[in-house]
Structures are given as structure tokens and as C-alpha cells.
Design a protein around this motif. Structure first.
Motif, PDB file in Angstrom:
ATOM      1  N   ASP A  82       0.854  -1.177   0.000  1.00 52.17           N
ATOM      2  CA  ASP A  82       0.000   0.000   0.000  1.00 52.17           C
ATOM      3  C   ASP A  82       0.898   1.238   0.000  1.00 52.17           C
ATOM      4  OD1 ASP A  82      -2.549   1.516   0.525  1.00 52.17           O
ATOM      5  OD2 ASP A  82      -1.464   1.984   2.373  1.00 52.17           O
ATOM      6  N   GLU A  83       0.650   2.141  -0.910  1.00 51.02           N
ATOM      7  CA  GLU A  83       1.544   3.283  -1.095  1.00 51.02           C
ATOM      8  C   GLU A  83       1.603   4.183   0.133  1.00 51.02           C
ATOM      9  OE1 GLU A  83       2.109   7.050  -4.172  1.00 51.02           O
ATOM     10  OE2 GLU A  83       0.698   5.449  -4.611  1.00 51.02           O
ATOM     11  N   LEU A  84       0.485   4.327   0.830  1.00 50.59           N
ATOM     12  CA  LEU A  84       0.418   5.277   1.938  1.00 50.59           C
ATOM     13  C   LEU A  84       1.056   4.743   3.209  1.00 50.59           C
ATOM     14  CD1 LEU A  84      -0.662   8.112   2.473  1.00 50.59           C
ATOM     15  CD2 LEU A  84      -2.813   7.094   3.228  1.00 50.59           C
ATOM     16  N   THR A  85       0.833   3.460   3.513  1.00 49.34           N
ATOM     17  CA  THR A  85       1.300   2.903   4.781  1.00 49.34           C
ATOM     18  C   THR A  85       2.449   1.922   4.626  1.00 49.34           C
ATOM     19  OG1 THR A  85      -0.276   1.066   4.667  1.00 49.34           O
ATOM     20  CG2 THR A  85      -1.036   3.105   5.714  1.00 49.34           C
ATOM     21  N   GLN A  86       2.776   1.542   3.388  1.00 53.53           N
ATOM     22  CA  GLN A  86       3.797   0.537   3.104  1.00 53.53           C
ATOM     23  C   GLN A  86       3.420  -0.842   3.632  1.00 53.53           C
ATOM     24  OE1 GLN A  86       6.290   1.343   0.971  1.00 53.53           O
ATOM     25  NE2 GLN A  86       5.121   3.266   0.940  1.00 53.53           N
ATOM     26  N   ALA A  87       2.162  -1.020   4.000  1.00 50.08           N
ATOM     27  CA  ALA A  87       1.674  -2.352   4.365  1.00 50.08           C
ATOM     28  C   ALA A  87       1.425  -3.152   3.090  1.00 50.08           C
ATOM     29  CB  ALA A  87       0.386  -2.235   5.183  1.00 50.08           C
ATOM     30  N   ALA A  88       1.443  -4.468   3.212  1.00 46.20           N
ATOM     31  CA  ALA A  88       1.148  -5.304   2.052  1.00 46.20           C
ATOM     32  C   ALA A  88      -0.305  -5.091   1.626  1.00 46.20           C
ATOM     33  CB  ALA A  88       1.393  -6.777   2.392  1.00 46.20           C
ATOM     34  N   GLY A 111       1.835   3.168   9.706  1.00 40.61           N
ATOM     35  CA  GLY A 111       2.489   2.085   8.980  1.00 40.61           C
ATOM     36  C   GLY A 111       3.910   1.850   9.458  1.00 40.61           C
ATOM     37  N   ARG A 112       4.656   2.938   9.681  1.00 44.62           N
ATOM     38  CA  ARG A 112       6.031   2.786  10.156  1.00 44.62           C
ATOM     39  C   ARG A 112       6.077   2.185  11.557  1.00 44.62           C
ATOM     40  NH1 ARG A 112       6.777   7.785   7.413  1.00 44.62           N
ATOM     41  NH2 ARG A 112       6.530   8.981   9.345  1.00 44.62           N
ATOM     42  N   THR A 151       4.261 -10.328   8.655  1.00 46.61           N
ATOM     43  CA  THR A 151       3.733  -9.490   7.571  1.00 46.61           C
ATOM     44  C   THR A 151       2.497  -8.759   8.062  1.00 46.61           C
ATOM     45  OG1 THR A 151       4.357 -11.311   6.094  1.00 46.61           O
ATOM     46  CG2 THR A 151       3.185  -9.469   5.114  1.00 46.61           C
ATOM     47  N   TYR A 152       2.360  -7.494   7.662  1.00 50.51           N
ATOM     48  CA  TYR A 152       1.147  -6.758   8.013  1.00 50.51           C
ATOM     49  C   TYR A 152       0.496  -6.211   6.750  1.00 50.51           C
ATOM     50  CZ  TYR A 152       3.759  -2.320   7.617  1.00 50.51           C
ATOM     51  OH  TYR A 152       4.501  -1.256   7.158  1.00 50.51           O
ATOM     52  N   TYR A 153      -0.824  -6.147   6.769  1.00 50.00           N
ATOM     53  CA  TYR A 153      -1.623  -5.804   5.597  1.00 50.00           C
ATOM     54  C   TYR A 153      -2.613  -4.709   5.972  1.00 50.00           C
ATOM     55  CZ  TYR A 153       0.051 -10.366   4.004  1.00 50.00           C
ATOM     56  OH  TYR A 153       0.839 -11.434   3.653  1.00 50.00           O
ATOM     57  N   ARG A 154      -2.908  -3.865   5.020  1.00 53.01           N
ATOM     58  CA  ARG A 154      -3.983  -2.886   5.202  1.00 53.01           C
ATOM     59  C   ARG A 154      -5.248  -3.499   4.612  1.00 53.01           C
ATOM     60  NH1 ARG A 154      -4.308   3.298   2.779  1.00 53.01           N
ATOM     61  NH2 ARG A 154      -6.067   3.991   4.067  1.00 53.01           N
ATOM     62  N   VAL A 155      -6.137  -3.979   5.476  1.00 58.13           N
ATOM     63  CA  VAL A 155      -7.308  -4.721   5.027  1.00 58.13           C
ATOM     64  C   VAL A 155      -8.525  -3.830   4.833  1.00 58.13           C
ATOM     65  CG1 VAL A 155      -6.531  -6.889   6.018  1.00 58.13           C
ATOM     66  CG2 VAL A 155      -7.888  -5.327   7.409  1.00 58.13           C
ATOM     67  N   ALA A 156      -8.516  -2.631   5.396  1.00 58.53           N
ATOM     68  CA  ALA A 156      -9.588  -1.663   5.217  1.00 58.53           C
ATOM     69  C   ALA A 156      -8.979  -0.280   5.393  1.00 58.53           C
ATOM     70  CB  ALA A 156     -10.731  -1.900   6.208  1.00 58.53           C
ATOM     71  N   ILE A 159      -1.746 -12.214  22.085  1.00 62.34           N
ATOM     72  CA  ILE A 159      -2.511 -11.244  22.877  1.00 62.34           C
ATOM     73  C   ILE A 159      -1.571 -10.201  23.469  1.00 62.34           C
ATOM     74  CG2 ILE A 159      -3.947 -10.955  24.925  1.00 62.34           C
ATOM     75  CD1 ILE A 159      -5.070 -13.753  24.392  1.00 62.34           C
ATOM     76  N   ALA A 160      -0.431 -10.656  24.012  1.00 66.83           N
ATOM     77  CA  ALA A 160       0.539  -9.727  24.590  1.00 66.83           C
ATOM     78  C   ALA A 160       1.089  -8.783  23.523  1.00 66.83           C
ATOM     79  CB  ALA A 160       1.670 -10.508  25.254  1.00 66.83           C
ATOM     80  N   ARG A 161       1.386  -9.312  22.337  1.00 66.81           N
ATOM     81  CA  ARG A 161       1.878  -8.456  21.251  1.00 66.81           C
ATOM     82  C   ARG A 161       0.804  -7.468  20.812  1.00 66.81           C
ATOM     83  NH1 ARG A 161       6.395 -10.253  18.083  1.00 66.81           N
ATOM     84  NH2 ARG A 161       7.411 -12.061  19.053  1.00 66.81           N
ATOM     85  N   ALA A 162      -0.436  -7.928  20.771  1.00 62.15           N
ATOM     86  CA  ALA A 162      -1.529  -7.046  20.370  1.00 62.15           C
ATOM     87  C   ALA A 162      -1.678  -5.888  21.348  1.00 62.15           C
ATOM     88  CB  ALA A 162      -2.827  -7.835  20.268  1.00 62.15           C
ATOM     89  N   GLU A 163      -1.545  -6.168  22.642  1.00 58.01           N
ATOM     90  CA  GLU A 163      -1.641  -5.110  23.641  1.00 58.01           C
ATOM     91  C   GLU A 163      -0.524  -4.087  23.481  1.00 58.01           C
ATOM     92  OE1 GLU A 163      -3.652  -4.167  26.786  1.00 58.01           O
ATOM     93  OE2 GLU A 163      -4.708  -4.662  24.957  1.00 58.01           O
ATOM     94  N   THR A 164       0.682  -4.584  23.196  1.00 59.82           N
ATOM     95  CA  THR A 164       1.807  -3.668  22.991  1.00 59.82           C
ATOM     96  C   THR A 164       1.547  -2.760  21.793  1.00 59.82           C
ATOM     97  OG1 THR A 164       3.360  -5.291  23.897  1.00 59.82           O
ATOM     98  CG2 THR A 164       4.281  -3.539  22.522  1.00 59.82           C
ATOM     99  N   ILE A 165       1.061  -3.347  20.711  1.00 60.16           N
ATOM    100  CA  ILE A 165       0.762  -2.560  19.509  1.00 60.16           C
ATOM    101  C   ILE A 165      -0.379  -1.587  19.785  1.00 60.16           C
ATOM    102  CG2 ILE A 165      -0.145  -2.715  17.164  1.00 60.16           C
ATOM    103  CD1 ILE A 165       1.383  -5.357  16.866  1.00 60.16           C
ATOM    104  N   ARG A 166      -1.418  -2.067  20.479  1.00 60.46           N
ATOM    105  CA  ARG A 166      -2.576  -1.215  20.750  1.00 60.46           C
ATOM    106  C   ARG A 166      -2.186   0.005  21.572  1.00 60.46           C
ATOM    107  NH1 ARG A 166      -5.952  -0.062  24.590  1.00 60.46           N
ATOM    108  NH2 ARG A 166      -4.951  -1.463  26.100  1.00 60.46           N
ATOM    109  N   LYS A 167      -1.425  -0.206  22.628  1.00 59.49           N
ATOM    110  CA  LYS A 167      -1.021   0.914  23.475  1.00 59.49           C
ATOM    111  C   LYS A 167      -0.078   1.860  22.742  1.00 59.49           C
ATOM    112  CE  LYS A 167      -1.535  -1.658  27.794  1.00 59.49           C
ATOM    113  NZ  LYS A 167      -0.840  -2.272  28.958  1.00 59.49           N
ATOM    114  N   GLY A 168       0.807   1.295  21.926  1.00 55.62           N
ATOM    115  CA  GLY A 168       1.719   2.140  21.165  1.00 55.62           C
ATOM    116  C   GLY A 168       0.994   3.019  20.148  1.00 55.62           C
ATOM    117  N   LEU A 169       0.006   2.442  19.468  1.00 58.26           N
ATOM    118  CA  LEU A 169      -0.774   3.229  18.515  1.00 58.26           C
ATOM    119  C   LEU A 169      -1.604   4.292  19.222  1.00 58.26           C
ATOM    120  CD1 LEU A 169      -2.027   0.540  15.949  1.00 58.26           C
ATOM    121  CD2 LEU A 169      -0.332   2.349  15.572  1.00 58.26           C
ATOM    122  N   ALA A 170      -2.160   3.952  20.396  1.00 58.29           N
ATOM    123  CA  ALA A 170      -2.929   4.941  21.155  1.00 58.29           C
ATOM    124  C   ALA A 170      -2.039   6.116  21.549  1.00 58.29           C
ATOM    125  CB  ALA A 170      -3.543   4.285  22.387  1.00 58.29           C
TER     126      ALA A 170
END
Length: 338
Positions: free
Chosen positions: A167-173, A224-225, A236-241, A258-269
């Protein structure tokens, strides 16, 4: 950036072509040339129903409408061989390229062959047309050039396919590769007997009273970064919507995911908060189970994400269990509803 420039140029050319064709149709109608006016109007319909005219027209029913306009144009041009005007028959030169752009290659080849045969038959009957043999020669030459252009287009598409995976904007697959890639990872996991999980990440925009779309789009590259910095080299990460991402985690169990998801969630927040956005993030986690395929695993993660957002967002939710409430600050897996 190059893809954006290409889309912008095609959009401008489509709009200019539409205006020109409408002008031709109007002028010919005024001058008493109904066949030419109808052909120009059908061609304008092909343009306005195309995805280059508006990006949303890649979805149904627009492709069907565009193909219907093409069939109408084809019938009008073929009828012009017997009814006139003969000047309209020169529009047939462009039909092979249009056919290969709008319909599957096999159907386009059949349409092109039928056009060529009918054109030669009609030209032989038109004894009053002095240059009919030259017209048929030019038409056959145009068919050969069209075939060459179609071959070069397909060759270019194959060569550039690896460059268009992101994806051009986020560099996600890109989403179009998700099912195939996920299928391969599932096969590898089953063959090697290892775990595999996926994480669906979504911004809780439905919980906001504002309209943050424009602001979010401006920081999508940063999102994306950030996601790229949180995954391993073989994840691999994808932009699905528009505002949703999916991460494939080979060799990761559901509890670790689940632990990785929490780390990502808090970081994005934290990232959103640093840009003045009062938005939260939710994640849905699904682990690979016996009998899962690419579609069912994606659906499980999507259901988990939907469950997390229905419970107020700002949390991680595992599909494997949701009988206990998940706290925003602590990742908890809950059991399935009985």
C-alpha cells in the motif's frame, strides 16, 4: 507517489474524454447524425462508468454497466457497416483495445475475431466504397498492433507485480495478497506443527463524535512505520480496510499474540494522542485451529475485533474465548459465548 500521479493523470484524461464525447454526441444530434451521436454517447457511458473516472466505480454494478455500454457501442458500430455512415466504421479500430480492457482476455479475443470477420464481410458487400480494401488492411494492421500492446501491457503487469504488493500510503502489504499469503502460512504451520496467530487492528472511530478521517489519513504513514517497527522480519502486516490492519504472526501462540496485540494497541494509542487525536485502538486476535483456512481465520479475527469494539473499544479481544470481560489495560482472553 508515482502511482498517485498516474491515477491523477488518468482521472483528468477520463473527465476530459467524457466531456469531449458528450460534446460530439450533442453536435452530431443537432446535425442529424443519430448513429454517430449514439456511438459517442455509448463511449461516454464507458468512460463515466470506469474506475479511472471515479475510484469507487471498481465495485458492482459499475463494471457491469461499463460492459453494457461497450456492448451497445459494439452493436452500433457493427450496424454502421450496413446502414452507414461509413465514417463511423473507423471507430472499430479502437474496439480491440477497449475489449481487452473491459472483458476477460478469452472473451475479448472472441469479440475481436467476430469483429474482424464481420468487418471483412461487410467491406466485401460495400461495392460502392472505393477504399474498402485499404480500410480492411488498415483494420487488420490495427488488430496486430492492438495484440502487441496487450502483450506489452500484460508483460509490464507481471514485471511490476512485486512493486505493487505494498500500500503506497502505509507501506503495508496490499489486501489482494492477504488470502494467498495467509494460505501459505497456514500450510507451513500445519506441515511443521507450529503455532500461528493473526491480529486484526482497528481504530475506534465509531466512538468519536468528531470526523477524524482527514487527520488520521495524514498520519497513516506514521502508523504504517510504527507497525513495521513492531513486527519481526518474517511477520507481515496488511492494510485490510481504510483504518484496519492485519498482522500475520507465524510461530506465535494465541497467548503470546494477545501480549503483542496489547503492545501494539497501546503504542498506537500513544501515537494518536501525540498528534492530538482523541481516539482509541482495539485489536482482535485469532489463533490457528484444526480445520481453519484463510477465510475462516480472517473471519475469526474480524469477529474478535468487532466484539472488542462493541464492548466499548480500547481493548484486545481473543476469538478463542470471551466469557470474561477484557480490561483495557490488561490483555485477557475470554471464552466463547455458549
Amino acid at each position: 507517489m508515482a502511482q498517485m500521479a498516474e491515477k491523477f493523470l488518468l482521472s483528468k484524461l477520463s473527465r476530459a474524454g467524457f466531456v469531449a464525447l458528450i460534446a460530439i454526441a450533442t453536435l452530431c444530434a443537432v446535425l442529424g447524425e443519430p448513429m454517430v451521436a449514439a456511438a459517442a454517447a455509448a463511449a461516454a457511458g464507458i468512460v463515466i462508468a470506469g474506475k479511472t473516472f471515479h475510484p469507487n466505480r471498481v465495485h458492482q454494478p459499475w463494471p457491469r454497466i461499463q460492459q453494457a455500454f461497450f456492448v451497445v457501442l459494439l452493436l452500433i458500430l457493427l450496424a454502421s457497416f450496413w446502414t452507414g455512415p461509413w465514417i463511423l466504421s473507423h471507430w472499430l479500430y479502437a474496439l480491440p483495445l477497449v475489449a481487452f480492457a473491459l472483458v476477460p482476455p478469452a472473451a475479448a479475443a472472441v469479440v475481436t475475431l467476430i469483429i474482424a470477420v464481420l468487418a471483412m464481410i461487410a467491406a466485401q458487400w460495400a461495392v460502392g466504397l472505393a477504399d474498402r480494401h485499404q480500410m480492411i488492411s488498415a483494420f487488420l494492421l490495427t488488430l496486430l498492433l492492438s495484440a502487441l500492446l496487450v502483450f506489452l501491457r500484460d508483460y509490464k503487469t507481471r514485471q511490476l507485480a512485486p512493486l505493487r504488493r505494498t500500500d503506497e500510503l502505509t507501506q503495508a502489504a496490499s489486501r489482494e495478497y492477504l488470502s494467498a499469503d495467509l494460505h501459505k502460512e497456514i500450510q507451513r504451520s500445519e506441515r511443521e506443527g507450529t503455532d500461528m496467530s493473526i491480529i486484526m487492528i482497528g481504530l475506534d472511530t465509531h466512538l468519536s463524535d468528531d470526523e477524524p478521517d482527514e487527520d488520521i489519513r495524514s498520519i497513516l504513514p506514521r502508523i504504517g512505520r510504527y507497525l513495521h517497527s513492531q513486527i519481526r522480519d518474517f511477520d507481515t502486516y496488511y492494510r485490510v480496510a481504510d483504518l484496519q490492519f492485519l498482522v500475520i504472526l507465524p510461530g506465535i501462540s494465541t497467548s503470546d499474540a494477545i501480549a503483542r496485540a496489547e503492545t501494539i494497541r497501546k503504542g498506537l494509542a500513544t501515537l494518536l494522542e501525540s498528534h492530538g487525536m482523541n481516539l482509541t485502538v482495539s485489536t482482535g486476535i485469532a489463533g490457528l485451529n484444526i480445520g481453519d483456512d484463510a477465510n475462516s481465520l480472517q473471519q475469526s479475527a474480524a469477529n474478535a475485533l468487532r466484539r472488542a469494539q462493541q464492548q466499548g473499544g480500547n481493548r484486545s479481544q481473543a476469538y478463542s474465548s470471551w466469557s470474561q470481560p477484557a480490561q483495557p489495560s490488561q490483555p485477557r482472553a475470554e471464552g466463547p459465548v455458549a
